[in-house]
Design an enzyme around this catalytic site. Sequence first.
Site, PDB file in Angstrom:
ATOM      1  N   LYS A 499       0.838  -1.197   0.000  1.00 37.44           N
ATOM      2  CA  LYS A 499       0.000   0.000   0.000  1.00 37.44           C
ATOM      3  C   LYS A 499       0.873   1.247   0.000  1.00 37.44           C
ATOM      4  O   LYS A 499       2.087   1.177   0.212  1.00 37.44           O
ATOM      5  CB  LYS A 499      -0.917  -0.004   1.219  1.00 37.44           C
ATOM      6  N   ARG A 597      -8.923   0.354  15.795  1.00 39.93           N
ATOM      7  CA  ARG A 597      -8.881   1.078  14.526  1.00 39.93           C
ATOM      8  C   ARG A 597     -10.015   0.541  13.661  1.00 39.93           C
ATOM      9  O   ARG A 597     -11.113   1.088  13.657  1.00 39.93           O
ATOM     10  CB  ARG A 597      -7.500   0.888  13.883  1.00 39.93           C
ATOM     11  N   TYR A 737      14.574  31.527   2.410  1.00 41.09           N
ATOM     12  CA  TYR A 737      13.408  32.322   2.789  1.00 41.09           C
ATOM     13  C   TYR A 737      13.484  32.739   4.256  1.00 41.09           C
ATOM     14  O   TYR A 737      13.945  31.982   5.118  1.00 41.09           O
ATOM     15  CB  TYR A 737      12.124  31.518   2.561  1.00 41.09           C
ATOM     16  N   MET A 786      10.436  24.748  -1.703  1.00 43.04           N
ATOM     17  CA  MET A 786       9.579  23.761  -2.362  1.00 43.04           C
ATOM     18  C   MET A 786      10.391  22.795  -3.213  1.00 43.04           C
ATOM     19  O   MET A 786      10.147  21.582  -3.198  1.00 43.04           O
ATOM     20  CB  MET A 786       8.535  24.463  -3.233  1.00 43.04           C
TER      21      MET A 786
END
Length: 842
Positions: A499, A597, A737, A786
């Site tokens: 997964k 869960r 930044y 980023m």
Amino acid sequence: MSYSIRHITSIVEGEFLHFRGDDPIEHLLLDSRRLIFPATSLFFALHGPRRDGGMYMKELYQRGVRNFIVETPPGPADLPEANIVHVQNTLVALQRLAAFHRAQFSIPVIAITGSNGKTIVKEWLNELLEADFSICRSPKSYNSQTGVPLSVWQMGPGHELAIFEAGISRRGEMEKLAAILKPTIGIFTNIGEAHSEGFSNLAEKAAEKMKLFDDAEVLVYCNDQPETEKAVLKWKREREAVSWGHRADSLVWIRSEEALGGSLRLQIALHDIHGEVVLPFTDPSSVENAMHAVALCFWFAATGKLRTPLDKVLLRTQQLAPIAMRLELKSGINHCSIINDSYSADLSSLGIALDFLSQQQQNPRRSVILSDILESGRPEAELYGEVGRALQEKNIDRLIGIGERIGTNAGAIGEWFGGEQVYLPSVAVFRQEVHRLHFRDETILLKGARVFEFEEIDRLLTEQIHQTVMEIDLDAMANNLRAYRQLLQPTTRVMVMVKAFAYGSGSFEIANLLQFHGVDYLGVAYADEAVALRKGGIRMPIIIMNTEDAAFDSLVQYNLEPVIYSFPLLRSFEKWLKREGIAAFPVHIELETGMNRLGFPAQEWEELLRVLGAAPLKVQSVFSHFAASEEAQQDDFSKRQASAYLDMAARLEKALGYSFIKHLSNSAATVRMPEWQLDMVRLGIGLYGIDSAASSVSSATAAAGNSSSRLDLREVSTLKTTIAQIKHLHEGDTIGYNRRGVAGSGTVTATVRIGYADGYSRNLGNGVGKMWLKGRLAPTIGSISMDLTTIDITGIPDVREGDEVVVFGKELSVSRLAEWSQTIPYEILTGVSQRVKRIYFE
């Protein structure tokens, strides 16, 4: 173990052209690209048909190497502070040194030769015996005139057994290898056509190979093969030959065979020693390779050399797995996939590579780029006719031949192969024509002999978008799977979680590997992940852990098995099945025992007993989740979970009237709590090389004075990027930044091509995170952007723009990166953006 350069000079019968000091030598170096330990490496400047090792001496000197053995003296100004030893022949010198080193050891040395199977037999024999002996063995398939010396050089005082390969292609070669190896035990795999160009017939080739065993005490071989037996009978004289085969006169006699699905059960006898072997395959070549190793184990048992009871050693055969091919699978230009298997070109390895190509389902079209096949020893028309037949059988759409010989034999290929054919004389011409060949939406196999340098074709066709890449080591994953399987009972199945894009590693490619290695189930979170796997050609059972109503159609269409964890889901699915007229649909039932869960809680179990038997379902498995299996302090809670689960599973089995698979254990529980293996275990993060049980196992075993429970796992993923720009800053300059990074005196920074959009967390900015560069850790400086991150490289020498930087991998564990980021490895791995290109290695 080391030798002084003076001692080595004496051994190889050389003379100093220049002497700087009696340096210790620990490593032999033939390839400048493999330099790791310059201070203790000795470089042999070998002369090859295409390159002279002397070309690389100056570069190696600049990288710290100070010891060289040469045939042609370098210029006096090139290596002013080096030890330079002159010999008549550098290859002969290398072999003399290896032979001297071998003579220092009296341990048993097993040598393996034959036309096929040498590497596989070596690796499988190692798997059967490594628990009982400290073994030195050939790396990869190092079996040549240069590979054998490098293999023997690895022998050290701690080794108790050595296993080496030896391969030849011409007369006169084996005597040189025999002088180096001096084997006490031999294994002769078979005689075939590989590397036959230097021999007039198979008998001559077999006789040459047998020279390896002139001083051996015993030889293992298969007497089902007439050519092999003839060669052994000429060799035998007063020495012992251990034959194996299906004939009653075989010393190691296969009395019976029984197919068990994809496995084969053999009953074997040697005199009064009897044993049963179960092999996890049935194809004749794999059985033959395994039997060479098994026969030697029987002989070891008969002569008292086996340290473990034979029956226990034979149980290990059930864990034997195919040896991975040399290949690289990665994304290519124009939505292509590239399989790079350009290590060699011969009919045998071409067949293996074509098999792998045929397994890839991600593109509708398949192309093969193939070089001339060299040194086959067969008539070319016959050889290339077989190439054409193989291409046709594997439904190849296009062949691009590179080289003079393959083009000359286009007619022989075309007699069998009906696909498109393009022939080019060289890689240089390919480079000129690449745009006219229109590569798009296809899977491309590169299969070329080394001398053709297909690396250039690889570079042209590989997608070059983002210099940040995630390298996935499929061998490491196979190793980790074997490590866990060694902890399991033979009957325990394995489910692997793929997964979340297979923990960041790429779902289809990982699933394909697991399917190849015979895993029983795959687990994904949602149905759309499983649908993508089915479209990619994955056929094995897939469990959907978080089933949704909208996915019911997909479950049937793609043969997927849902987990049922609540009554609303059960009723909804039951209603849908009845409307569709479907009965006995396979499902998996999840019980809640303490994770809180998903799953049926204890207060609903009585109702589940009443309802489940009448539903149009077939329960494939019933399972639950340990909440804290990696923590020793939670073991009492884990035991209560297991007790509750087993009680309910037994009641469900009685109510349903049939048995089902029971499973509780995740990766950590598989290691720490073997008593809860049950029918199946679920492997997740552990398969990717992250041992969540390690700290708990370490503390528990330390108290007992034993650390053998630790698994030998290898991290599968390496995240790499490159330097975009280097800056030399003034004191007080700010970086990034919000000006959060501040330069000190003489600060040098490198901006690298990775940021938070790629999955490098902003938590790692301002010196919290570090990256591996030139053998050093370079801290981040300033905020993470980023797409970019700045690291402080002050004091790290010889850094250049374009240099590779490791974000995590072998040098810098993802677990350590997770600690710095105050998270867990799961989040780091799954957070790597899909815009980061994945490259897969076997």
